[in-house]
Enzyme design. Structure first.
Site, PDB file in Angstrom:
ATOM      1  N   CYS A 120      -0.064  -8.256   5.676  1.00  0.00           N
ATOM      2  CA  CYS A 120       0.251  -7.422   6.839  1.00  0.00           C
ATOM      3  C   CYS A 120      -0.611  -7.901   7.997  1.00  0.00           C
ATOM      4  CB  CYS A 120      -0.030  -5.954   6.550  1.00  0.00           C
ATOM      5  SG  CYS A 120       0.669  -4.867   7.820  1.00  0.00           S
ATOM      6  N   CYS A 122      -1.864  -5.759  10.550  1.00  0.00           N
ATOM      7  CA  CYS A 122      -2.583  -4.721  11.305  1.00  0.00           C
ATOM      8  C   CYS A 122      -4.103  -4.887  11.303  1.00  0.00           C
ATOM      9  CB  CYS A 122      -2.185  -3.329  10.834  1.00  0.00           C
ATOM     10  SG  CYS A 122      -2.528  -3.026   9.104  1.00  0.00           S
ATOM     11  N   LYS A 195       7.605   2.443   1.772  1.00  0.00           N
ATOM     12  CA  LYS A 195       6.300   2.760   2.370  1.00  0.00           C
ATOM     13  C   LYS A 195       6.523   3.701   3.543  1.00  0.00           C
ATOM     14  CE  LYS A 195       2.263   0.955   4.683  1.00  0.00           C
ATOM     15  NZ  LYS A 195       1.365  -0.161   4.899  1.00  0.00           N
ATOM     16  N   ARG A 205      -7.682   3.362   7.305  1.00  0.00           N
ATOM     17  CA  ARG A 205      -7.749   2.722   8.631  1.00  0.00           C
ATOM     18  C   ARG A 205      -9.185   2.628   9.114  1.00  0.00           C
ATOM     19  NH1 ARG A 205      -2.091   5.170  11.012  1.00  0.00           N
ATOM     20  NH2 ARG A 205      -0.795   4.138   9.438  1.00  0.00           N
ATOM     21  N   ARG A 217       3.094   4.212  13.671  1.00  0.00           N
ATOM     22  CA  ARG A 217       3.879   3.212  12.944  1.00  0.00           C
ATOM     23  C   ARG A 217       5.287   3.696  12.578  1.00  0.00           C
ATOM     24  NH1 ARG A 217      -0.469   0.045  12.490  1.00  0.00           N
ATOM     25  NH2 ARG A 217      -2.184   0.408  11.025  1.00  0.00           N
ATOM     26  N   GLU A 233      16.054   0.731   0.790  1.00  0.00           N
ATOM     27  CA  GLU A 233      14.998  -0.254   1.080  1.00  0.00           C
ATOM     28  C   GLU A 233      14.701  -1.085  -0.177  1.00  0.00           C
ATOM     29  OE1 GLU A 233      13.250  -1.355   3.544  1.00  0.00           O
ATOM     30  OE2 GLU A 233      13.291   0.101   5.167  1.00  0.00           O
ATOM     31  N   LYS A 248       4.859   4.238  -1.901  1.00  0.00           N
ATOM     32  CA  LYS A 248       3.550   4.496  -1.302  1.00  0.00           C
ATOM     33  C   LYS A 248       3.684   5.528  -0.193  1.00  0.00           C
ATOM     34  CE  LYS A 248       0.142   2.240   1.535  1.00  0.00           C
ATOM     35  NZ  LYS A 248      -0.150   1.138   2.378  1.00  0.00           N
ATOM     36  N   SER A 274      -5.559   5.957   0.190  1.00  0.00           N
ATOM     37  CA  SER A 274      -6.897   6.423   0.562  1.00  0.00           C
ATOM     38  C   SER A 274      -6.990   7.938   0.723  1.00  0.00           C
ATOM     39  CB  SER A 274      -7.333   5.721   1.853  1.00  0.00           C
ATOM     40  OG  SER A 274      -6.401   5.958   2.894  1.00  0.00           O
TER      41      SER A 274
HETATM   42  C1  PBG Z   1      -1.475  -2.263   5.904  1.00  0.00           C
HETATM   43  C2  PBG Z   1      -1.764  -1.251   4.867  1.00  0.00           C
HETATM   44  C3  PBG Z   1      -2.133   0.092   4.994  1.00  0.00           C
HETATM   45  C4  PBG Z   1      -2.390   0.559   3.708  1.00  0.00           C
HETATM   46  C5  PBG Z   1      -2.122  -0.477   2.831  1.00  0.00           C
HETATM   47  N1  PBG Z   1      -1.715  -1.590   3.569  1.00  0.00           N
HETATM   48  C6  PBG Z   1      -2.360   0.909   6.204  1.00  0.00           C
HETATM   49  C7  PBG Z   1      -1.251   1.311   7.067  1.00  0.00           C
HETATM   50  O1  PBG Z   1      -0.083   1.000   6.824  1.00  0.00           O
HETATM   51  O2  PBG Z   1      -1.550   1.956   8.063  1.00  0.00           O
HETATM   52  C8  PBG Z   1      -2.862   1.944   3.342  1.00  0.00           C
HETATM   53  C9  PBG Z   1      -3.626   2.035   2.064  1.00  0.00           C
HETATM   54  C10 PBG Z   1      -4.395   3.292   1.882  1.00  0.00           C
HETATM   55  O3  PBG Z   1      -4.316   4.253   2.680  1.00  0.00           O
HETATM   56  O4  PBG Z   1      -5.122   3.337   0.896  1.00  0.00           O
HETATM   57  N2  PBG Z   1      -0.362  -2.040   6.672  1.00  0.00           N
END
Ligand code: PBG
Length: 323
Positions: A120, A122, A195, A205, A217, A233, A248, A274
């Protein structure tokens, strides 16, 4: 013919009986541990919103992997906190980027530990969005080039599995094509297919320093209200060449894990993210919940819903608790 002939409590009389009839088993191999790589040496910087997790320099990460490997966990998934961020996410597709260096070091020390990478942008963009921002919006098709290039550098460094989490359309196909063209037919793709645009990513984050500088997002991650769309998806990602699929977050989306398990023949994973971890930890710190019990109960529920493996910040402790 029901009570008193049927007494469900007979099969719960003691732990030996309960163990024999247990429908869902947990094993260390079911867990994948997320790790955050940062520049420097000897660095183990606590992530305050996720107690027990750290930003790790590559040398420290190798040590962490040694412990995880010894516990028999399924693998690790790597995230990077780069030296510098820019508009075009340069470090994401640099062979000497932080994640690429971490993969090489881990694979040199523990060749049998499965190494996955989150693909990714970000963490690498100055604005914190998952792709190329043009006129205030994340442009889909130009972002695919960054993702494909990033996946190839991960494969070249030795990653076993690449896991795109950006939610651009067509990313799985673009990554598969790029991997094959570069000779990485054996590297598999775990697609973060369902996701959601979730509030549960907040603590991550902070950990990955990837909060978007403007907006959110929701134009690329899914609306939490949509289950049928999640199945679509997944279907599309399979058509594009995904080897494994993911839902997720995990706990608020157990219904979709179950639907995916019933519907698709490939391995289904779930990411206990998280926020799911941190809210449990906060309650544990207050003495409101029992750590081991809650950890194993949540992981069992995610497996019972149908996940074959789980990305979880509990990976180490759960493996230890099972040992
Ligand atoms: C990257 C990504 C994210 C997470 C995993 N890959 C953050 C997001 O999409 O903002 C989140 C993982 C977590 O919260 O443990 N895009």
């Amino acid at each position: 013919m029901s009570f008193p002939t049927h007494r469900k409590r007979r099969l719960r009389v003691n732990e030996s009986m309960r163990r024999m009839v247990r429908e869902t088993q947990l094993e260390p191999a079911d867990f994948v541990l997320p790790l955050f790589a940062c520049p420097g040496e000897g660095i183990r910087k606590p992530i305050s919103s996720m107690p027990g997790n750290f930003q790790l320099s590559v040398d420290e990460m190798v040590k962490e992997c040694e412990g995880a490997h010894a516990l028999g966990i399924g693998g690790v998934i790597l995230f990077g906190i780069p030296d510098h961020k820019d508009e075009v996410a340069s470090e994401n597709y640099d062979d000497n980027g932080i994640v690429q260096r971490a993969i090489r070091a881990i694979k040199a020390a523990h060749p049998n530990l499965l190494v996955m990478t989150d693909v990714c942008n970000c963490e690498y963009t100055s604005h914190g969005h998952c792709g190329n921002v043009i006129d205030g919006d994340v442009d889909n098709d130009s972002t695919l080039e960054w993702l494909a290039a990033s996946a190839v550098t991960h494969a070249r460094a030795g990653a076993d599995i690449v896991a795109p989490s950006d939610m651009m359309d067509g990313r799985v196909g673009a990554i598969r094509q790029a991997l094959d063209k570069n000779g990485y037919q054996k590297v598999s793709i775990l697609a973060y297919s369902a996701k959601f645009a979730s509030g549960f990513y907040g603590p991550f984050r902070e950990a990955a320093e990837s909060t978007p500088a403007f907006g959110d997002r929701r134009t690329y991650q899914m609306d939490p209200a949509n289950g049928r769309e999640a199945m679509h998806e997944m279907e599309l990602d399979l058509e594009e060449g995904a080897d494994m699929l993911m839902v997720k977050p995990a706990m608020p989306y157990l219904d979709l894990i179950r639907q995916a398990r019933d519907r698709f023949p490939v391995p289904i994973s779930a990411y206990q993210v998280s926020g799911e971890y941190s809210m449990i930890m906060a309650a544990v710190e207050r003495g409101w919940l029992d750590y081991d019990r809650i950890m194993l109960e949540t992981l069992t529920s995610i497996r019972r819903a149908g996940a074959d493996f789980i990305l979880t910040y509990f990976a180490r402790d759960a493996a230890r608790a099972l040992g």
